[in-house]
Design a protein around this motif. Structure first.
Motif, PDB file in Angstrom:
ATOM      1  N   ASN A 497     -36.900  43.592  27.158  1.00  0.00           N
ATOM      2  CA  ASN A 497     -37.232  42.399  26.380  1.00  0.00           C
ATOM      3  C   ASN A 497     -36.413  42.276  25.086  1.00  0.00           C
ATOM      4  N   LEU A 498     -35.377  43.076  24.961  1.00  0.00           N
ATOM      5  CA  LEU A 498     -34.580  42.989  23.727  1.00  0.00           C
ATOM      6  C   LEU A 498     -33.617  41.812  23.790  1.00  0.00           C
ATOM      7  N   PRO A 499     -33.265  41.243  22.630  1.00  0.00           N
ATOM      8  CA  PRO A 499     -32.334  40.106  22.615  1.00  0.00           C
ATOM      9  C   PRO A 499     -30.914  40.549  22.950  1.00  0.00           C
ATOM     10  N   ASP A 500     -30.059  39.556  23.221  1.00  0.00           N
ATOM     11  CA  ASP A 500     -28.660  39.849  23.558  1.00  0.00           C
ATOM     12  C   ASP A 500     -27.857  40.209  22.318  1.00  0.00           C
ATOM     13  N   ALA A 501     -28.165  39.560  21.190  1.00  0.00           N
ATOM     14  CA  ALA A 501     -27.342  39.740  19.992  1.00  0.00           C
ATOM     15  C   ALA A 501     -28.170  39.353  18.772  1.00  0.00           C
ATOM     16  N   ALA A 502     -27.507  39.307  17.610  1.00  0.00           N
ATOM     17  CA  ALA A 502     -28.204  38.937  16.373  1.00  0.00           C
ATOM     18  C   ALA A 502     -27.243  38.205  15.461  1.00  0.00           C
ATOM     19  N   ASN A 503     -27.814  37.472  14.501  1.00  0.00           N
ATOM     20  CA  ASN A 503     -26.966  36.852  13.484  1.00  0.00           C
ATOM     21  C   ASN A 503     -27.710  36.853  12.162  1.00  0.00           C
ATOM     22  N   GLY A 508     -29.381  34.304   4.083  1.00  0.00           N
ATOM     23  CA  GLY A 508     -30.402  35.303   4.427  1.00  0.00           C
ATOM     24  C   GLY A 508     -29.851  36.711   4.346  1.00  0.00           C
ATOM     25  N   LEU A 509     -30.764  37.693   4.407  1.00  0.00           N
ATOM     26  CA  LEU A 509     -30.360  39.098   4.451  1.00  0.00           C
ATOM     27  C   LEU A 509     -30.864  39.786   5.713  1.00  0.00           C
ATOM     28  N   SER A 510     -31.764  39.122   6.457  1.00  0.00           N
ATOM     29  CA  SER A 510     -32.359  39.752   7.637  1.00  0.00           C
ATOM     30  C   SER A 510     -31.652  39.283   8.900  1.00  0.00           C
ATOM     31  N   ASN A 511     -31.229  40.245   9.727  1.00  0.00           N
ATOM     32  CA  ASN A 511     -30.586  39.889  11.000  1.00  0.00           C
ATOM     33  C   ASN A 511     -31.639  39.341  11.959  1.00  0.00           C
ATOM     34  N   LYS A 512     -31.404  38.133  12.476  1.00  0.00           N
ATOM     35  CA  LYS A 512     -32.342  37.505  13.409  1.00  0.00           C
ATOM     36  C   LYS A 512     -31.816  37.627  14.841  1.00  0.00           C
ATOM     37  N   ALA A 513     -32.728  37.830  15.763  1.00  0.00           N
ATOM     38  CA  ALA A 513     -32.344  37.973  17.167  1.00  0.00           C
ATOM     39  C   ALA A 513     -31.911  36.620  17.734  1.00  0.00           C
ATOM     40  N   ILE A 514     -30.864  36.629  18.564  1.00  0.00           N
ATOM     41  CA  ILE A 514     -30.448  35.400  19.271  1.00  0.00           C
ATOM     42  C   ILE A 514     -30.124  35.765  20.720  1.00  0.00           C
ATOM     43  N   TRP A 562     -27.054  44.071  14.836  1.00  0.00           N
ATOM     44  CA  TRP A 562     -28.285  44.460  15.540  1.00  0.00           C
ATOM     45  C   TRP A 562     -29.447  43.671  14.952  1.00  0.00           C
ATOM     46  N   PRO A 563     -30.381  43.224  15.783  1.00  0.00           N
ATOM     47  CA  PRO A 563     -31.548  42.507  15.239  1.00  0.00           C
ATOM     48  C   PRO A 563     -32.451  43.452  14.448  1.00  0.00           C
ATOM     49  N   GLU A 564     -33.001  42.928  13.367  1.00  0.00           N
ATOM     50  CA  GLU A 564     -33.885  43.725  12.522  1.00  0.00           C
ATOM     51  C   GLU A 564     -35.320  43.522  13.001  1.00  0.00           C
ATOM     52  N   THR A 565     -36.043  44.630  13.175  1.00  0.00           N
ATOM     53  CA  THR A 565     -37.405  44.501  13.725  1.00  0.00           C
ATOM     54  C   THR A 565     -38.493  44.786  12.702  1.00  0.00           C
ATOM     55  N   GLU A 566     -38.198  45.541  11.657  1.00  0.00           N
ATOM     56  CA  GLU A 566     -39.231  45.866  10.673  1.00  0.00           C
ATOM     57  C   GLU A 566     -38.638  45.999   9.282  1.00  0.00           C
ATOM     58  N   LYS A 567     -39.494  45.733   8.272  1.00  0.00           N
ATOM     59  CA  LYS A 567     -39.166  46.067   6.886  1.00  0.00           C
ATOM     60  C   LYS A 567     -40.273  46.987   6.373  1.00  0.00           C
ATOM     61  N   LEU A 568     -39.888  48.015   5.626  1.00  0.00           N
ATOM     62  CA  LEU A 568     -40.882  48.934   5.070  1.00  0.00           C
ATOM     63  C   LEU A 568     -40.903  48.791   3.549  1.00  0.00           C
TER      64      LEU A 568
END
Length: 802
Positions: A497-503, A508-514, A562-568
């Motif tokens: 279920n992972l995306p193909d790529a990210a932008n 912005g500063l967060s990589n979003k899945a595309i 790479w898509p970002e999935t979490e921020k801590l």
């Protein structure tokens, strides 16, 4: 202990004078990389990348120039840096090119800005930001086994300006011409009378600083006219003709070209007369080359296939080749390479690579290389069959300090992160019929803050910490997993279920899945207003992720995030350290701190990414290093407060409590710590007090077992996770760039043997982190080393501890 260099990745300095490709000798390309000079052979079919680094300068290298030796096995290199020094290096052919510094010249009182040589003579010129140009003679014997220099003249430029570039050419049988330009819009021509140069003419016309000068003969005939190209920040290249005799040459038809319109009126064709001991010469304006949209940094000539061609590079991301039209004499751009500037963006993540600073011809004229803002080289080679320039694999590297390095959990690839705000993934390209070579395969993170630390959570997930007080978690996209599987034989472990790529969205500063779409599929706007244009960076075609070679810089900067999935969240200051436990279920982090309230260690579980409360309190200043023991029973932390602390896991698997602490572990701040693979819990600490210490937990107490002294402050230490011949293997690096490999018998830890890696392989600045590869390669151990000199190095260590 036999240590060899496996791979060096280092980015080039953004200075148009800081690279040169030797046309004779060893045919290497030398470029300034921070304080070092990197040597690369772009014609190497095995693609081994940077072959060696020359250390010696103490500040950034600004200018590099090869001196023509006309010997096949000897190269002479002249380098100038911001430390005001000029160094002369002699290189000989060996297994790897072997260069040694044979002369240091300290005549200039300011940073060196340019160097010019004149093939066929022993003359070279240097310019510096003290507003002076110095003329030198290289004194040497036939095989260059002895080399010395004589200063023949010092010219003080008037009016004073910084000479950004110099060019030398033979004017006639008795004289040499020197062109000097820089932070003014005029070019000064000096003519030699015997050994002294005198100002003979000042050429006007440019409207900005002049960034490049280059002389050539119009044809291969030595009596043909001399042409001078000057490239400027006013976006134009001007060509000047130097013609021998009392008569002016026929005026160029280009001046009356109606296409130039109003501009033609400003092109004065005033002749300047210059006189040498042998003849009179006229200098006239020949042509104006229009086509670049931004500052021009480089201009260099080459006679190719009987035609004279000029190569130029510009801030507009393009590289142009110019040629004179045989019928009209008008200079036209026949080839343009680089990037089309329609996708210009504010950062490399949204499209702009920030211009091409250096452009060089190969010795045979059939390849070109260019250096861009991101420190990466691009290479094109001409294919006569297809009559086109095809892009080829070149080299990449960080352009600021490399702060963190870690291997993936199985050791199949390597991640680095640094102050140039990028995270980069390196691995080996395995191809049939050729040896494997290391390349950058992905740039998972392009950020707006300096990045400080990194660790792998799983084989397809990592966490990084930056100057922005929070940590980010990234997952490997399908596109990158597929490429690594195909080119590096790395098995993909990503879920479906992972995306193909990210932008990165604009601003912005967060990589979003595309998701990638097929090449024939239309771009859907979804529920958006149909009148709104689709942001091109939110769409990627599947073909853009299909590679049969390591990706070029254009792809790295745009398609391989790479898509970002979490921020801590939780820390109050810049993140200083991060560590993931051995089974990947827990992350420990720390931030910069000057009080006990902020010098806490926070724990997060990797399932829900929630903080495990309460944070661990013991340190009073920044925690510099964290590591979990092999069995996850202990967590080790060290800090600037000179103390080390061992935390023990309590009944709950994710809870740790204070077990041991030593407030005086070292006499100065402790900068690094690592666990050994011994069954009896044993750890190593390294500090600014120039010592590495081995401690062992026994009978509910911690004993100091051994102290290894170093020549400078120890800034990084790492221990191999396996035993060899009943010995532990460890490595440590110092503030001045030395790297040492040590081993100690399990039953006599105080009898450690330490070998320092030879200086020509080591870094020029502080070592920030060392990581042992989790698996052997061909019976060898490997370590990756991140350094302040912007380099990532991988070393092979043979027969460890035997």
């Amino acid at each position: 202990m036999n240590v060899s260099s496996e791979f060096i990745s280092i980015g080039g300095n953004r200075n148009p004078a800081a690279a040169d490709w030797d046309e004779g000798g060893l045919q290497l390309l030398a470029f300034g990389a921070d304080n070092c000079i990197a040597l690369w052979d772009p014609q190497d079919e095995d693609l081994h990348g940077v072959q060696a680094n020359l250390n010696g300068h103490t500040k950034a290298v600004n200018a590099v120039k090869f001196f023509t030796t006309e010997l096949p096995d000897v190269s002479v290199l002249i380098s100038g840096a911001a430390d005001n020094n000029i160094r002369i290096w002699r290189g000989r052919r060996d297994d790897r090119p072997k260069f040694e510094c044979v002369k240091i010249i300290s005549e200039h009182t300011s940073p060196i800005t340019g160097i010019a040589t004149l093939p066929g003579t022993d003359v070279f010129a240097t310019g510096a930001s003290d507003g002076k140009v110095k003329i030198w003679k290289l004194v040497h014997n036939a095989d260059f086994s002895t080399i010395d220099v004589e200063l023949t003249q010092s010219i003080t430029l008037s009016p004073k300006y910084f000479p950004l570039n110099l060019a030398l050419a033979s004017l006639d049988e008795s004289s040499t011409v020197l062109a000097v330009a820089g932070t003014r819009s005029t070019i000064q021509l000096f003519i030699s009378h015997e050994t002294q140069f005198n100002l003979a003419a000042t050429l006007t016309g440019h409207e900005g600083w002049i960034r490049a000068l280059a002389f050539t003969r119009e044809t291969s005939n030595a009596d043909s006219d001399l042409l001078l190209a000057s490239a400027s920040q006013d976006k134009y290249i001007r060509l000047w003709r130097i013609n021998r005799g009392d008569q002016l040459p026929v005026a160029s038809t280009a001046l009356s070209d109606p296409a130039l319109g109003v501009l033609g009126k400003s092109l004065s064709n005033k002749a300047h007369w210059i006189v040498s001991a042998a003849a009179k010469h006229s200098v006239t304006f020949e042509a104006l080359l229009l086509g670049h949209e931004d500052w021009i940094y480089q201009a260099s000539w080459r006679h190719r296939d009987g035609k004279l061609q000029l190569l130029s590079t510009s801030e507009d991301n393009s590289l142009a080749i110019w040629e004179s039209d045989p019928s009209s004499g008008v200079w036209v751009c026949i080839t343009r390479l680089g990037e089309i500037s329609a996708q210009k963006g504010s950062t490399s993540a949204t499209g702009s690579a920030g211009g091409l600073w250096i452009g060089l011809w190969s010795p045979n004229g059939n390849s070109l290389v260019a250096l861009g803002r991101t420190g990466s080289w691009r290479k094109w080679t001409y294919s006569a069959a297809e009559d086109m320039w095809a892009q080829q694999v070149a080299i990449t590297g960080h352009v600021r300090e490399v702060k963190g390095v870690c291997w993936s959990r199985d050791g199949s690839y390597l991640l680095t992160t640094g102050s140039d705000q990028t995270t980069r993934l390196y691995s080996e390209w395995k191809r049939e019929g050729s040896t494997a070579s290391w390349h950058e395969f992905s740039r998972p993170q392009i950020h707006g803050y300096d990045l400080n630390c990194i660790d792998a959570v799983t084989n397809s997930q990592f966490i990084s910490g930056a100057d922005e007080k929070l940590l980010r978690v990234f997952d490997e996209p399908k596109g990158v997993a597929g490429m690594l599987n195909k080119l590096c034989d790395i098995q993909a472990s990503t879920s479906a279920n992972l995306p193909d790529a990210a932008n990165i969205p604009v601003l912005g500063l967060s990589n979003k899945a595309i998701q990638a779409i097929g090449d024939d599929e239309p771009v859907e706007n979804g529920a958006e207003d149909e009148r709104e244009a689709v942001d091109p960076s939110t769409v990627i075609r599947k073909s853009a992720l299909d590679f049969n070679h390591p990706p070029f810089e254009d792809h790295l900067a745009r398609h391989l995030l790479w898509p970002e999935t979490e921020k801590l969240y939780g820390h109050g200051y810049e993140i200083s350290a991060v560590a993931v436990n051995r089974d990947g279920t827990l992350v420990a982090t720390a931030c910069r701190a000057s009080s006990i309230d902020h010098a806490v260690i926070r724990l997060y579980d990797t399932k829900e990414w929630l903080e495990v409360k309460p944070p661990l309190k013991a340190h009073s200043l920044t925690v510099t290093s964290l590591q979990f023991s092999q069995d996850d029973k202990y967590l080790l932390s060290v800090g600037r407060d000179r103390q080390w602390v061992v935390w023990e896991r309590s009944t709950e698997p994710s809870m740790y409590t204070l077990k041991f602490a030593n407030p005086k572990g070292h006499t100065r701040m402790i900068l690094s710590a690592t666990w050994t693979p011994l069954e009896q819990p044993t750890f190593i600490t390294a500090g600014r007090d120039k010592s590495v210490r081995l401690w062992q937990i026994e009978d509910n107490d911690v004993q100091l077992k051994a102290t290894v002294t170093a020549s400078a402050a120890v800034t990084a230490a790492a221990c191999n996770s396996k035993l060899f011949n009943n010995k532990i293997m460890f490595a440590f690096g110092t503030e001045n760039g030395d790297i040492s490999i040590g081993s100690a018998p399990v039953d006599a830890l105080n009898k450690a043997d330490v070998a320092i890696i030879q200086s020509e392989l080591s870094s020029a600045k502080t070592i920030n982190q060392i990581a042992w590869r989790p698996r052997e390669v061909g019976g060898q151990q490997q370590i990756a080393v991140a350094s302040d000199d912007t380099s990532l190095r991988i070393f092979n260590i043979e027969n460890p501890a035997l």
